[in-house]
Design a protein around this motif. Structure first.
Motif, PDB file in Angstrom:
ATOM      1  N   ARG A  72       3.045  21.514 -37.824  1.00 48.47           N
ATOM      2  CA  ARG A  72       4.084  21.692 -36.807  1.00 48.47           C
ATOM      3  C   ARG A  72       4.704  23.085 -36.924  1.00 48.47           C
ATOM      4  O   ARG A  72       4.898  23.779 -35.916  1.00 48.47           O
ATOM      5  N   GLU A  73       5.014  23.494 -38.150  1.00 51.15           N
ATOM      6  CA  GLU A  73       5.626  24.803 -38.352  1.00 51.15           C
ATOM      7  C   GLU A  73       4.663  25.929 -37.963  1.00 51.15           C
ATOM      8  O   GLU A  73       5.085  26.937 -37.383  1.00 51.15           O
ATOM      9  N   ALA A  74       3.375  25.773 -38.271  1.00 60.48           N
ATOM     10  CA  ALA A  74       2.391  26.793 -37.882  1.00 60.48           C
ATOM     11  C   ALA A  74       2.284  26.887 -36.365  1.00 60.48           C
ATOM     12  O   ALA A  74       2.119  27.973 -35.803  1.00 60.48           O
ATOM     13  N   ASN A  75       2.416  25.749 -35.706  1.00 61.52           N
ATOM     14  CA  ASN A  75       2.400  25.755 -34.243  1.00 61.52           C
ATOM     15  C   ASN A  75       3.627  26.479 -33.694  1.00 61.52           C
ATOM     16  O   ASN A  75       3.524  27.304 -32.775  1.00 61.52           O
ATOM     17  N   GLU A  76       4.788  26.215 -34.296  1.00 61.40           N
ATOM     18  CA  GLU A  76       6.021  26.840 -33.826  1.00 61.40           C
ATOM     19  C   GLU A  76       6.052  28.340 -34.128  1.00 61.40           C
ATOM     20  O   GLU A  76       6.501  29.135 -33.305  1.00 61.40           O
ATOM     21  N   GLU A  77       5.555  28.729 -35.300  1.00 64.05           N
ATOM     22  CA  GLU A  77       5.719  30.116 -35.748  1.00 64.05           C
ATOM     23  C   GLU A  77       4.649  31.063 -35.219  1.00 64.05           C
ATOM     24  O   GLU A  77       4.937  32.230 -34.937  1.00 64.05           O
ATOM     25  N   ILE A  78       3.399  30.587 -35.111  1.00 61.43           N
ATOM     26  CA  ILE A  78       2.322  31.499 -34.683  1.00 61.43           C
ATOM     27  C   ILE A  78       1.511  30.971 -33.507  1.00 61.43           C
ATOM     28  O   ILE A  78       0.567  31.624 -33.061  1.00 61.43           O
ATOM     29  N   GLY A  79       1.843  29.774 -32.984  1.00 62.69           N
ATOM     30  CA  GLY A  79       1.113  29.233 -31.850  1.00 62.69           C
ATOM     31  C   GLY A  79      -0.230  28.618 -32.204  1.00 62.69           C
ATOM     32  O   GLY A  79      -1.117  28.499 -31.344  1.00 62.69           O
ATOM     33  N   LEU A  80      -0.404  28.203 -33.463  1.00 65.47           N
ATOM     34  CA  LEU A  80      -1.643  27.529 -33.876  1.00 65.47           C
ATOM     35  C   LEU A  80      -1.586  26.076 -33.430  1.00 65.47           C
ATOM     36  O   LEU A  80      -0.660  25.347 -33.782  1.00 65.47           O
ATOM     37  N   ASN A  81      -2.572  25.654 -32.657  1.00 60.77           N
ATOM     38  CA  ASN A  81      -2.645  24.246 -32.279  1.00 60.77           C
ATOM     39  C   ASN A  81      -3.088  23.435 -33.494  1.00 60.77           C
ATOM     40  O   ASN A  81      -4.018  23.844 -34.210  1.00 60.77           O
ATOM     41  N   PRO A  82      -2.456  22.289 -33.750  1.00 60.20           N
ATOM     42  CA  PRO A  82      -2.810  21.512 -34.948  1.00 60.20           C
ATOM     43  C   PRO A  82      -4.298  21.180 -35.049  1.00 60.20           C
ATOM     44  O   PRO A  82      -4.847  21.178 -36.157  1.00 60.20           O
ATOM     45  N   ASP A  83      -4.948  20.947 -33.918  1.00 52.93           N
ATOM     46  CA  ASP A  83      -6.368  20.590 -33.999  1.00 52.93           C
ATOM     47  C   ASP A  83      -7.271  21.795 -34.235  1.00 52.93           C
ATOM     48  O   ASP A  83      -8.480  21.648 -34.429  1.00 52.93           O
ATOM     49  N   GLU A  84      -6.695  23.010 -34.276  1.00 53.47           N
ATOM     50  CA  GLU A  84      -7.475  24.197 -34.597  1.00 53.47           C
ATOM     51  C   GLU A  84      -7.613  24.397 -36.104  1.00 53.47           C
ATOM     52  O   GLU A  84      -8.468  25.166 -36.555  1.00 53.47           O
ATOM     53  N   ALA A  85      -6.763  23.735 -36.878  1.00 55.83           N
ATOM     54  CA  ALA A  85      -6.768  23.923 -38.336  1.00 55.83           C
ATOM     55  C   ALA A  85      -7.652  22.872 -38.987  1.00 55.83           C
ATOM     56  O   ALA A  85      -7.540  21.675 -38.698  1.00 55.83           O
ATOM     57  N   ASP A  86      -8.522  23.312 -39.868  1.00 55.93           N
ATOM     58  CA  ASP A  86      -9.339  22.410 -40.663  1.00 55.93           C
ATOM     59  C   ASP A  86      -8.777  22.422 -42.084  1.00 55.93           C
ATOM     60  O   ASP A  86      -9.037  23.346 -42.853  1.00 55.93           O
TER      61      ASP A  86
END
Length: 199
Positions: A72-86
């Motif tokens: 959630r924080e990565a999505n808020e801070e840099i716009g990373l969609n959760p399903d993009e992270a492995d």
């Protein structure tokens, strides 16, 4: 980087701090090798302003678990969609001077442009693992900390950025686990408790 070592690692947790937080150590693979994405925290933030960090923050009641916090924080801070992270695994929790227990998750993310949330992130920096493991770019010091006692502080100086503090402690374990890099046995200097820090 041998990420299987992260997947097989049995991480140690911390349960005696006042608050919980989580970060994502995001790995980007390029033709030139692996890189790690860091954020430079905005100068106006109350905690750790201007410091280099991994995307992350405090756990919210709506977070299912700490992995959800990191994503959630990565999505808020840099716009990373959760399903993009492995997510490949996690390493040991650490305690911070602000009385957080921080759980570091390690994951791979796509090599694309990310957009910093200007309310929290001043800049995004993608640093090569080859540079982070170059001992010419590493130094450390020992000081007596008012909360933790005798501690060793790590500094990674790459491309004009200095990674230190809690993020550097996480980085030391990550690099030692996944690469041939080893922390030098001796510190570069011993300093007084009130000696200046990078920021």
């Amino acid at each position: 980087m041998d990420l299987e070592r992260v997947g097989n690692f049995r991480a140690t947790g911390i349960s005696d701090e006042e608050r919980e937080a989580a970060v994502l150590a995001p790995i980007i693979t390029r033709d030139s090798g692996e890189h790690l994405l860091f954020t430079k925290r905005a100068d106006h933030l109350g905690e750790h302003p201007g410091q280099m960090s991994f995307p992350g923050g405090g756990r919210e009641p709506s977070d299912a678990d700490l992995e959800a916090t990191a994503l959630r924080e990565a999505n808020e801070e840099i716009g990373l969609n959760p399903d993009e992270a492995d997510i490949v695994g996690r390493i040991d929790d650490i305690s911070t001077v602000t009385r957080y227990s921080v759980r570091p998750f390690v994951g791979t993310i796509p090599d694309r442009e990310y957009t910093p949330d200007e309310r929290e992130v001043a800049e995004i920096a993608v640093l090569a693992v080859d540079d982070l493991t170059d001992l010419d770019n590493y130094e450390s010091e020992r000081r007596d900390h008012p909360h933790y006692g005798d501690i060793r502080l790590h500094f990674f100086n790459v491309d004009g950025y200095t990674v230190w503090g809690a993020t550097a402690r996480i980085l030391v374990q990550l690099l030692e686990l996944t690469t041939d890099w080893e922390m030098p046995p001796e510190v570069d200097r011993e300093v007084d408790p009130d000696a200046d820090l990078p920021m």
